[in-house]
Design a protein around this motif. Sequence first.
Motif, PDB file in Angstrom:
ATOM      1  N   GLU A   1      51.895  24.977  54.220  1.00  0.00           N
ATOM      2  CA  GLU A   1      50.656  24.428  54.776  1.00  0.00           C
ATOM      3  C   GLU A   1      50.932  23.732  56.106  1.00  0.00           C
ATOM      4  OE1 GLU A   1      49.188  21.915  51.723  1.00  0.00           O
ATOM      5  OE2 GLU A   1      48.534  23.571  50.421  1.00  0.00           O
ATOM      6  N   ALA A   2      52.045  22.999  56.187  1.00  0.00           N
ATOM      7  CA  ALA A   2      52.392  22.312  57.431  1.00  0.00           C
ATOM      8  C   ALA A   2      52.754  23.313  58.522  1.00  0.00           C
ATOM      9  CB  ALA A   2      53.558  21.349  57.192  1.00  0.00           C
ATOM     10  N   MET A   3      53.465  24.372  58.161  1.00  0.00           N
ATOM     11  CA  MET A   3      53.842  25.390  59.143  1.00  0.00           C
ATOM     12  C   MET A   3      52.609  26.124  59.663  1.00  0.00           C
ATOM     13  SD  MET A   3      57.350  26.900  57.404  1.00  0.00           S
ATOM     14  CE  MET A   3      57.743  27.970  58.778  1.00  0.00           C
ATOM     15  N   ALA A   4      51.569  26.215  58.847  1.00  0.00           N
ATOM     16  CA  ALA A   4      50.333  26.880  59.259  1.00  0.00           C
ATOM     17  C   ALA A   4      49.379  25.920  59.962  1.00  0.00           C
ATOM     18  CB  ALA A   4      49.655  27.504  58.041  1.00  0.00           C
ATOM     19  N   GLY A   5      49.789  24.651  60.105  1.00  0.00           N
ATOM     20  CA  GLY A   5      48.942  23.658  60.758  1.00  0.00           C
ATOM     21  C   GLY A   5      47.804  23.170  59.895  1.00  0.00           C
ATOM     22  N   GLU A   6      47.905  23.377  58.586  1.00  0.00           N
ATOM     23  CA  GLU A   6      46.816  23.005  57.687  1.00  0.00           C
ATOM     24  C   GLU A   6      46.974  21.600  57.109  1.00  0.00           C
ATOM     25  OE1 GLU A   6      46.889  26.087  54.807  1.00  0.00           O
ATOM     26  OE2 GLU A   6      46.193  27.660  56.200  1.00  0.00           O
ATOM     27  N   ARG A   7      48.119  20.948  57.354  1.00  0.00           N
ATOM     28  CA  ARG A   7      48.312  19.571  56.910  1.00  0.00           C
ATOM     29  C   ARG A   7      49.302  18.885  57.834  1.00  0.00           C
ATOM     30  NH1 ARG A   7      50.220  19.325  51.028  1.00  0.00           N
ATOM     31  NH2 ARG A   7      50.153  17.071  51.341  1.00  0.00           N
ATOM     32  N   GLY A   8      49.153  17.578  57.963  1.00  0.00           N
ATOM     33  CA  GLY A   8      50.055  16.817  58.806  1.00  0.00           C
ATOM     34  C   GLY A   8      51.285  16.377  58.028  1.00  0.00           C
ATOM     35  N   THR A   9      52.368  16.127  58.724  1.00  0.00           N
ATOM     36  CA  THR A   9      53.609  15.749  58.059  1.00  0.00           C
ATOM     37  C   THR A   9      53.499  14.385  57.388  1.00  0.00           C
ATOM     38  OG1 THR A   9      54.438  14.848  60.151  1.00  0.00           O
ATOM     39  CG2 THR A   9      55.043  17.118  59.610  1.00  0.00           C
ATOM     40  N   GLU A  10      52.573  13.542  57.886  1.00  0.00           N
ATOM     41  CA  GLU A  10      52.429  12.216  57.280  1.00  0.00           C
ATOM     42  C   GLU A  10      51.875  12.287  55.864  1.00  0.00           C
ATOM     43  OE1 GLU A  10      48.630  13.265  59.364  1.00  0.00           O
ATOM     44  OE2 GLU A  10      50.775  13.307  59.875  1.00  0.00           O
TER      45      GLU A  10
ATOM     46  N   MET B   1      52.880  14.585  53.673  1.00  0.00           N
ATOM     47  CA  MET B   1      53.838  15.325  52.863  1.00  0.00           C
ATOM     48  C   MET B   1      54.775  14.381  52.122  1.00  0.00           C
ATOM     49  SD  MET B   1      54.855  18.193  55.714  1.00  0.00           S
ATOM     50  CE  MET B   1      55.787  19.249  54.612  1.00  0.00           C
ATOM     51  N   SER B   2      55.296  14.851  50.994  1.00  0.00           N
ATOM     52  CA  SER B   2      56.355  14.098  50.334  1.00  0.00           C
ATOM     53  C   SER B   2      57.593  14.145  51.230  1.00  0.00           C
ATOM     54  CB  SER B   2      56.681  14.710  48.973  1.00  0.00           C
ATOM     55  OG  SER B   2      57.238  16.008  49.123  1.00  0.00           O
ATOM     56  N   ALA B   3      58.487  13.185  51.043  1.00  0.00           N
ATOM     57  CA  ALA B   3      59.674  13.108  51.898  1.00  0.00           C
ATOM     58  C   ALA B   3      60.542  14.356  51.770  1.00  0.00           C
ATOM     59  CB  ALA B   3      60.479  11.858  51.554  1.00  0.00           C
ATOM     60  N   ILE B   4      60.638  14.904  50.557  1.00  0.00           N
ATOM     61  CA  ILE B   4      61.440  16.125  50.376  1.00  0.00           C
ATOM     62  C   ILE B   4      60.833  17.266  51.167  1.00  0.00           C
ATOM     63  CG2 ILE B   4      62.290  17.797  48.706  1.00  0.00           C
ATOM     64  CD1 ILE B   4      62.187  15.700  46.588  1.00  0.00           C
ATOM     65  N   ALA B   5      59.525  17.449  51.022  1.00  0.00           N
ATOM     66  CA  ALA B   5      58.851  18.542  51.732  1.00  0.00           C
ATOM     67  C   ALA B   5      58.969  18.348  53.244  1.00  0.00           C
ATOM     68  CB  ALA B   5      57.389  18.604  51.311  1.00  0.00           C
ATOM     69  N   ARG B   6      58.813  17.119  53.700  1.00  0.00           N
ATOM     70  CA  ARG B   6      58.909  16.854  55.141  1.00  0.00           C
ATOM     71  C   ARG B   6      60.311  17.158  55.665  1.00  0.00           C
ATOM     72  NH1 ARG B   6      56.403  12.509  55.048  1.00  0.00           N
ATOM     73  NH2 ARG B   6      58.138  11.065  54.697  1.00  0.00           N
ATOM     74  N   SER B   7      61.333  16.787  54.891  1.00  0.00           N
ATOM     75  CA  SER B   7      62.708  17.061  55.295  1.00  0.00           C
ATOM     76  C   SER B   7      62.954  18.561  55.409  1.00  0.00           C
ATOM     77  CB  SER B   7      63.679  16.440  54.282  1.00  0.00           C
ATOM     78  OG  SER B   7      65.006  16.758  54.587  1.00  0.00           O
ATOM     79  N   TYR B   8      62.476  19.310  54.408  1.00  0.00           N
ATOM     80  CA  TYR B   8      62.650  20.764  54.453  1.00  0.00           C
ATOM     81  C   TYR B   8      61.789  21.401  55.540  1.00  0.00           C
ATOM     82  CZ  TYR B   8      65.606  21.169  50.332  1.00  0.00           C
ATOM     83  OH  TYR B   8      66.668  21.102  49.454  1.00  0.00           O
ATOM     84  N   PHE B   9      60.607  20.866  55.766  1.00  0.00           N
ATOM     85  CA  PHE B   9      59.746  21.389  56.828  1.00  0.00           C
ATOM     86  C   PHE B   9      60.445  21.250  58.185  1.00  0.00           C
ATOM     87  CE2 PHE B   9      56.737  20.105  60.225  1.00  0.00           C
ATOM     88  CZ  PHE B   9      56.141  21.330  60.437  1.00  0.00           C
ATOM     89  N   GLU B  10      61.051  20.107  58.425  1.00  0.00           N
ATOM     90  CA  GLU B  10      61.758  19.894  59.698  1.00  0.00           C
ATOM     91  C   GLU B  10      62.935  20.846  59.831  1.00  0.00           C
ATOM     92  OE1 GLU B  10      62.666  15.779  59.347  1.00  0.00           O
ATOM     93  OE2 GLU B  10      60.647  15.108  59.926  1.00  0.00           O
ATOM     94  N   ALA B  11      63.658  21.077  58.715  1.00  0.00           N
ATOM     95  CA  ALA B  11      64.783  22.015  58.743  1.00  0.00           C
ATOM     96  C   ALA B  11      64.299  23.440  59.009  1.00  0.00           C
ATOM     97  CB  ALA B  11      65.550  21.950  57.430  1.00  0.00           C
ATOM     98  N   CYS B  12      63.206  23.849  58.354  1.00  0.00           N
ATOM     99  CA  CYS B  12      62.663  25.199  58.560  1.00  0.00           C
ATOM    100  C   CYS B  12      62.157  25.373  59.986  1.00  0.00           C
ATOM    101  CB  CYS B  12      61.534  25.463  57.564  1.00  0.00           C
ATOM    102  SG  CYS B  12      62.071  25.576  55.839  1.00  0.00           S
ATOM    103  N   SER B  13      61.567  24.330  60.538  1.00  0.00           N
ATOM    104  CA  SER B  13      61.071  24.389  61.914  1.00  0.00           C
ATOM    105  C   SER B  13      62.219  24.560  62.890  1.00  0.00           C
ATOM    106  CB  SER B  13      60.267  23.124  62.247  1.00  0.00           C
ATOM    107  OG  SER B  13      59.130  23.022  61.412  1.00  0.00           O
ATOM    108  N   ARG B  14      63.311  23.837  62.639  1.00  0.00           N
ATOM    109  CA  ARG B  14      64.489  23.980  63.503  1.00  0.00           C
ATOM    110  C   ARG B  14      65.058  25.388  63.401  1.00  0.00           C
ATOM    111  NH1 ARG B  14      65.663  18.734  61.472  1.00  0.00           N
ATOM    112  NH2 ARG B  14      67.098  19.626  59.932  1.00  0.00           N
ATOM    113  N   TYR B  15      65.071  25.944  62.193  1.00  0.00           N
ATOM    114  CA  TYR B  15      65.594  27.294  62.018  1.00  0.00           C
ATOM    115  C   TYR B  15      64.799  28.303  62.848  1.00  0.00           C
ATOM    116  CZ  TYR B  15      66.314  31.879  59.937  1.00  0.00           C
ATOM    117  OH  TYR B  15      66.562  33.223  59.766  1.00  0.00           O
ATOM    118  N   LEU B  16      63.481  28.130  62.890  1.00  0.00           N
ATOM    119  CA  LEU B  16      62.627  29.077  63.615  1.00  0.00           C
ATOM    120  C   LEU B  16      62.646  28.863  65.132  1.00  0.00           C
ATOM    121  CD1 LEU B  16      59.523  29.080  61.229  1.00  0.00           C
ATOM    122  CD2 LEU B  16      61.231  30.897  61.492  1.00  0.00           C
TER     123      LEU B  16
END
Length: 554
Positions: A434-443, A445-460
């Motif tokens: 949802e965050a990658m699609a711009g459908e929710r803000g990182t604020e 998100m749970s801390a685990i999801a936010r951490s993985y979202f940042e890692a996935c964003s860096r990968y891309l």
Amino acid sequence: MQKRWKGLAVLMILCLMCGCQRTEKTAYRTGQEVSEENRKAWEKAKTTPYGAYPELVTYTLGQMSGANDSNLPEGNTYEDNAYTRYLRKMLNIQNDTIYMESEDRYDEVVNIIAKDRTLPDVLVVSDRETLKELVENDLVEDLTEVFENCTSPRIKEMYESYGGDLLDAGRFDGKLMAIPETVIDHGPCLMWLRKDWMEELGLEEPKTLEDGFRIVEAFVKNRMGTEDGEEPVGLVCDTDLVGSTSTSYSMDPVFDSFGAHPQRWVKKDGEITYGSLTEETKKALEYLHELYEKGILDQNFALRASNNLRDLVLEGKCGAFFGLWWTPNNPLMDMYESGGEADWEPYYLQEPSNENVYASFRDNKYVVVRKGYEHPEIVMKIISVLFDYTRYEAKDAQEVNEYFALNVDPTARPLVINVDYNEATYQVTEEIREAMAGERGTEDMSAIARSYFEACSRYLSEPSPSPEDWAAYKSRISAVGLLIDGGYRPARRNYLDDTDGELPKSLQDYEKNTFIQIIMGEKPVGYFDTFTEEWYRQGGKELTEQIRKLNPAE
């Protein structure tokens, strides 16, 4: 990291010394010089999840160590890392590791100290028989009141997501004597295939399990991954055949496709039956034999140790194996880190059916507190902080949550357990997507999801992403995403009552050897019927009757 295994005699002396120190400290806190404000602070700390102790509280701890110091960042130790620093900051507590042992010997050591009655203040037990022994010998604290007072509402909600049976596993005679780990649903095994080999051979992506096996057959016929004098390796297979939440290389998808559940107790025709004895298991073994005859199943699987299986993957000698969603973290991240060019892709090719399968508690971990320790509430405060507050509320726990993306092993935590919702794996991935699609803000998100979202964003976004970022994307988006899109949902768990259903080793070995022989053709498929008769004769009949008596048919 220097291991502080000091011997059982020294451990006993240390525990006695700690007991003397606690007596003096208690006398001081209950003396007249203690202010009313200080008394209230102690009371709040002992009756709430997040109340900090007015003075530093230490606790002795039995520690399970992981490989490579649990992948802790350089300079961190088991007593001084992101987890322990945050717990000290928030609760004013500090662990003091009395002994440390690797995962493969941990149960053995805990069993020794249980018999010698030399427990540290806090201990994780991963053998249910040892837990029963501790309770029967009155060596551990009743945590009933502790759980009610010092557990955050969200942690209680997490336990409720499993139904009442999970928490009941820690109850004896109505008292909560141990806090069980929540065993999060990891979903079915996926088939991991070398996509670069598929492209090289012009093969289409599989849509069914049979398609997957045809791809493996093509890998073998074209001698992919071999050098002169080497024989090609087919589907990598562990001799245990059935996996757990921490193993790969099982044949679970094949058994799933036949509705078979070997090594598990199942309800069949209204009665509990051992799943390895069913007609469905017999048909699955017959199919595995056909795969072996065609060379699709690794011809040397019976001779390989578990470390050999990992080597086959990392050295590019094989192109297929079954593994859970976290496979990119282990073993594939090591391949990526070494600069390997293999392109492994997961495929979800079977729909498991687990409605009539019974789970047991024999593989669970349990947190216990030594009888007489002054602060038994400390365990629920630790659990509430690490598995609730840092993940959902804290604004200053970035270092703690970065450990997820850094692939720090859970053994780095003071309590080597995990507590989360039953469907946490899928909830986290849905938040990331949802965050990658711009459908929710990182604020939000749970801390685990936010951490993985940042890692996935860096990968891309980064030209040379780190192995950790690659593993985060490949596991959370590629693998778990398949399960979500494939409509997978965890089945309701049924638990065996008051028994773990574990077989004696003699029956385990007999089953394992028989199944391997049938797969390799050393015994005909028809021998399965003889195996069933012998299994009952060698003690299986009495075991089945015992389990049926404790778990009467509904």
